[in-house]
Motif scaffolding. Structure first.
Motif, PDB file in Angstrom:
ATOM      1  N   ASP A 165       0.846  -1.193   0.000  1.00  0.00           N
ATOM      2  CA  ASP A 165       0.000   0.000   0.000  1.00  0.00           C
ATOM      3  C   ASP A 165       0.879   1.240   0.000  1.00  0.00           C
ATOM      4  O   ASP A 165       2.046   1.197   0.422  1.00  0.00           O
ATOM      5  CB  ASP A 165      -0.935   0.016   1.209  1.00  0.00           C
ATOM      6  N   TYR A 255      -3.122  -2.524  -8.884  1.00  0.00           N
ATOM      7  CA  TYR A 255      -4.151  -1.924  -9.725  1.00  0.00           C
ATOM      8  C   TYR A 255      -5.505  -1.811  -9.025  1.00  0.00           C
ATOM      9  O   TYR A 255      -6.234  -0.845  -9.239  1.00  0.00           O
ATOM     10  CB  TYR A 255      -4.289  -2.724 -11.018  1.00  0.00           C
ATOM     11  N   LYS A 256      -5.851  -2.775  -8.206  1.00  0.00           N
ATOM     12  CA  LYS A 256      -7.139  -2.722  -7.523  1.00  0.00           C
ATOM     13  C   LYS A 256      -7.210  -1.523  -6.585  1.00  0.00           C
ATOM     14  O   LYS A 256      -8.201  -0.782  -6.561  1.00  0.00           O
ATOM     15  CB  LYS A 256      -7.375  -4.019  -6.747  1.00  0.00           C
ATOM     16  N   GLN A 257      -6.141  -1.312  -5.813  1.00  0.00           N
ATOM     17  CA  GLN A 257      -6.112  -0.165  -4.908  1.00  0.00           C
ATOM     18  C   GLN A 257      -6.014   1.145  -5.682  1.00  0.00           C
ATOM     19  O   GLN A 257      -6.614   2.153  -5.296  1.00  0.00           O
ATOM     20  CB  GLN A 257      -4.933  -0.306  -3.940  1.00  0.00           C
ATOM     21  N   GLU A 259      -7.246   1.712  -8.641  1.00  0.00           N
ATOM     22  CA  GLU A 259      -8.588   1.964  -9.175  1.00  0.00           C
ATOM     23  C   GLU A 259      -9.493   2.569  -8.103  1.00  0.00           C
ATOM     24  O   GLU A 259     -10.238   3.525  -8.360  1.00  0.00           O
ATOM     25  CB  GLU A 259      -9.184   0.651  -9.686  1.00  0.00           C
ATOM     26  N   GLU A 260      -9.410   2.049  -6.894  1.00  0.00           N
ATOM     27  CA  GLU A 260     -10.243   2.547  -5.798  1.00  0.00           C
ATOM     28  C   GLU A 260      -9.972   4.026  -5.526  1.00  0.00           C
ATOM     29  O   GLU A 260     -10.904   4.827  -5.391  1.00  0.00           O
ATOM     30  CB  GLU A 260      -9.964   1.715  -4.545  1.00  0.00           C
ATOM     31  N   TYR A 283      -7.011   0.327 -17.419  1.00  0.00           N
ATOM     32  CA  TYR A 283      -7.955  -0.609 -18.029  1.00  0.00           C
ATOM     33  C   TYR A 283      -7.486  -1.065 -19.404  1.00  0.00           C
ATOM     34  O   TYR A 283      -7.678  -2.224 -19.787  1.00  0.00           O
ATOM     35  CB  TYR A 283      -9.337   0.035 -18.131  1.00  0.00           C
ATOM     36  N   ARG A 286      -4.714  -3.623 -18.969  1.00  0.00           N
ATOM     37  CA  ARG A 286      -5.207  -4.892 -18.430  1.00  0.00           C
ATOM     38  C   ARG A 286      -6.286  -5.526 -19.303  1.00  0.00           C
ATOM     39  O   ARG A 286      -6.825  -6.579 -18.967  1.00  0.00           O
ATOM     40  CB  ARG A 286      -5.735  -4.672 -17.009  1.00  0.00           C
ATOM     41  N   ASN A 288      -9.329  -4.542 -19.908  1.00  0.00           N
ATOM     42  CA  ASN A 288     -10.676  -4.485 -19.325  1.00  0.00           C
ATOM     43  C   ASN A 288     -11.522  -3.503 -20.139  1.00  0.00           C
ATOM     44  O   ASN A 288     -11.647  -2.328 -19.807  1.00  0.00           O
ATOM     45  CB  ASN A 288     -10.586  -4.049 -17.857  1.00  0.00           C
TER      46      ASN A 288
END
Length: 323
Positions: A165, A255-257, A259-260, A283, A286, A288
């Motif tokens: 993080d 990437y998930k964090q 994106e958040e 995106y 990846r 998406n």
């Protein structure tokens, strides 16, 4: 600086090994040709001359020259390591938070415990836990990026290039939220005059000069009060800071964090172009396509398609990061 010093030492060790290899080769050639040359004596003389020249150089330094070898910036490393030494002797350590630069800890190896860590870098707090470790195989002495298998020779290593993080110093409420929710962080190293919270739940267990160690008590009423407060804290309140965090999280592959943070930045400031561009890059990289289309559609409510799909320019929140 101690890591730089280690690198210099390894360089000299490698150089010494290379010199020995050369002289071994020369010695073998001399033996094959029946020549009697005291090569090892020559090596010893060269090493003696090299060491003598360096010792003379250091002993003959004046105060102005000596100042170049000292560092007058960050102080308090001894205090931090005293705190970590105390923590390392405890049996209930599950995670550590340090509100000082991680460079003051010597890689926090003095703890001698494989536990998660959150520590300051310069303008941000970095988290190192089991998700950010790199497997090391002792039989090959090489870093492997592939997933670990059931291998008795495999060990996990924390490195500065792999984090879990990234939280800006301008988003400390979210840092507070994280440390409360992640209950494994039960030991804190803080400056003497710094209070983490006023709801209870932490007790001072060690102090040295201007640093102290706080331990989480897990007292039920205090824990509930802490969790109630943490539940009301958002991911962030400043779109610029969230965009900055999102960019660096994506840089580290989180990437998930990322994106958040970027989505929440758009929620706070829907007309800001930067978060849209960074999300579109993520995106696209990846593959998406669904989320790419949704973000592009939202962005085009405020900007042209050319602007939305243009290259992302990172925020220079801290200009020295871009020199």
């Amino acid at each position: 600086m101690r890591f730089v010093h280690d690198g210099v030492i390894f360089m000299y060790v490698y150089l010494a090994g290379a010199i020995i290899s050369v002289f071994k080769t020369l010695n073998q050639l001399c033996v094959n040709q029946n020549l009697h040359v005291p090569l090892y004596s020559i090596v010893n003389v060269l090493v003696f001359l090299f060491a003598s020249s360096h010792l003379t150089q250091f002993y003959c330094m004046n105060s102005a020259e000596q100042s170049k070898w000292t560092y007058g910036g960050i102080i308090g490393s001894a205090e931090v390591n005293s705190c970590l030494n105390f923590i390392g002797r405890q049996n209930d350590v599950n995670g550590i938070f340090i509100d000082r630069p991680i460079y003051m800890t010597g890689g926090y190896s003095i703890v001698h415990k494989d536990v998660p860590l959150v520590a300051m870098n310069k303008y941000e707090f970095l988290e190192f836990d089991e998700k950010s470790t790199v497997p090391v195989y002792t039989d090959t002495l090489s870093l492997q990026t592939r997933p670990l298998t059931h291998n008795n020779n495999a060990r996990r290593l924390k490195s500065f290039g792999h984090i879990s993080d990234f939280i800006s110093i301008y988003n400390t409420p979210y840092l507070y939220k994280k440390l409360i929710i992640r209950t494994e962080y039960n030991y804190f190293v803080l400056e003497e005059d710094r209070e983490f919270e006023h709801l209870g739940g932490f007790v001072e267990v060690f102090r040295t000069q201007s640093s102290k160690v706080m331990r989480r008590t897990f007292e039920p009423h205090a824990e509930q009060a802490l969790l109630d407060r943490a539940s009301k804290i958002p991911i962030g309140t400043n779109a610029t800071v969230l965009e900055h965090e999102g960019h660096w999280l994506a840089h580290y592959g989180l990437y998930k964090q990322a994106e958040e943070r970027l989505v929440f930045a758009n929620y706070i400031a829907p007309r800001e172009l930067g978060p849209y561009r960074r999300l579109l890059e993520i995106y696209q990289a990846r593959g998406n396509t669904d989320f790419y289309s949704k973000v592009l559609t939202t962005c085009m409510q405020f900007h042209s398609m050319i602007d939305c799909t243009g290259p992302y320019k990172p925020l220079e929140l801290h200009s020295e990061y871009f020199k």
